[in-house]
Design an enzyme around this catalytic site. Structure first.
Site, short mmCIF file in Angstrom:
data_model
loop_
_atom_site.label_atom_id
_atom_site.label_comp_id
_atom_site.label_asym_id
_atom_site.label_seq_id
_atom_site.Cartn_x
_atom_site.Cartn_y
_atom_site.Cartn_z
CG ASN A 260 -1.72 1.22 1.66
OD1 ASN A 260 -2.00 1.90 0.53
ND2 ASN A 260 -2.96 1.55 2.50
CG HIS B 157 -5.48 1.94 5.44
ND1 HIS B 157 -5.31 2.50 5.82
CD2 HIS B 157 -5.07 0.64 5.64
CE1 HIS B 157 -4.61 1.78 6.27
NE2 HIS B 157 -3.59 1.27 5.71
CB SER C 169 5.67 -1.53 11.31
OG SER C 169 4.83 -0.54 12.41
CE LYS D 26 -0.57 3.12 5.12
NZ LYS D 26 -0.54 3.37 6.01
#
Length: 253
Positions: A10, A96, A212, A12
């Site tokens: 992703n 999300h 993470s 973003k």
């Protein structure tokens, strides 16, 4: 038939045309296991979808980061599922936590979005996950079960759904759920699906972890029996994304 390992990247709200081309070049040159071992999907911002789709190696696929909840029309600023299909984009990320939190997308709204995207032929990465407050209050499984139920209430076929468990407290914070924490939630989710959807879906649906994930922790996480892959944020913009893709071999072995 085991669950094929799934790696989503992703990106973003990041990138310029030059940066995006550079990331794609890195991916195109990467030595990774074949499509029989791992499914790889990258999700650039809308504006870069055509350029990424045009340049990306054929064994990797592209996802949008969101789409509108129904047919297009007078919805300024939105992108419809039909448009993504028209562009040949096979996947979309829905629900999300950044959208749930920043844009107040409710469980029901996310469920409706998932159902509509599936109805148009898209495959969906549906995101769920609890906040730090919810984890500390001991309501993690209640929260993720409610989020999953809102999707389950609207769909009957799970073949084109990947569930992404992303604890909100671990996204972009550097804090990672321990392999044991991730496995516990994934196993509880699978039990919930077994009881509330079906044994078949529980056995076949892929539940991936996000929060993470990086080159250093991916192998240990991949070793957990109910972790079927990753949805990677920041690290998907870096060369270490290739290491994360290669963690799929942990499952094969």
């Amino acid at each position: 038939m085991g669950r094929k390992f799934f790696i989503g990247g992703n990106w973003k709200c990041n990138g310029t045309t030059e940066e995006v081309k550079k990331i794609v070049t890195t991916l195109n040159e990467a030595k990774v296991p074949g499509e029989d071992v791992v499914e790889v999907v990258v999700s650039p911002p809308y504006v870069f979808l055509p350029v990424v789709k045009g340049l990306l190696r054929p064994d990797f696929h592209v996802a949008a980061q969101n789409c509108w909840v129904r047919k297009g029309g007078a919805y300024t600023g939105e992108v419809s599922a039909e448009m993504l299909v028209n562009l040949g984009i096979p996947w979309v990320i829905i629900g999300h936590s950044e959208r749930r939190q920043l844009l107040q997308e409710s469980n029901e709204f996310v469920g409706d979005k998932v159902a509509y995207a599936l109805s148009q032929g898209l495959k969906v990465i549906a995101c769920i996950g609890e906040t730090l407050e919810q984890r500390e209050a001991g309501t993690t499984i209640t929260v993720v079960a409610e989020q999953t139920k809102a999707i389950a209430d609207k769909i009957s076929n799970w073949d084109n759904v990947v569930l992404a468990y992303e604890p909100v407290w671990a996204i972009g914070t550097g804090k990672v759920a321990t392999p044991a924490q991730a496995q516990e939630v994934h196993a509880d989710l699978r039990k919930w699906i077994h009881s509330n959807v079906s044994a078949e879906v529980a056995a076949s649906v892929r539940i991936i972890y996000g929060g993470s994930v990086n080159g250093g922790n991916c192998k240990e996480l991949a070793g957990q029996p109910d972790v079927d892959g990753f949805l990677v944020g920041g690290a998907s913009l870096k060369p270490e994304f290739v290491d994360i893709i290669n963690s799929a071999t942990v499952k094969k072995n």
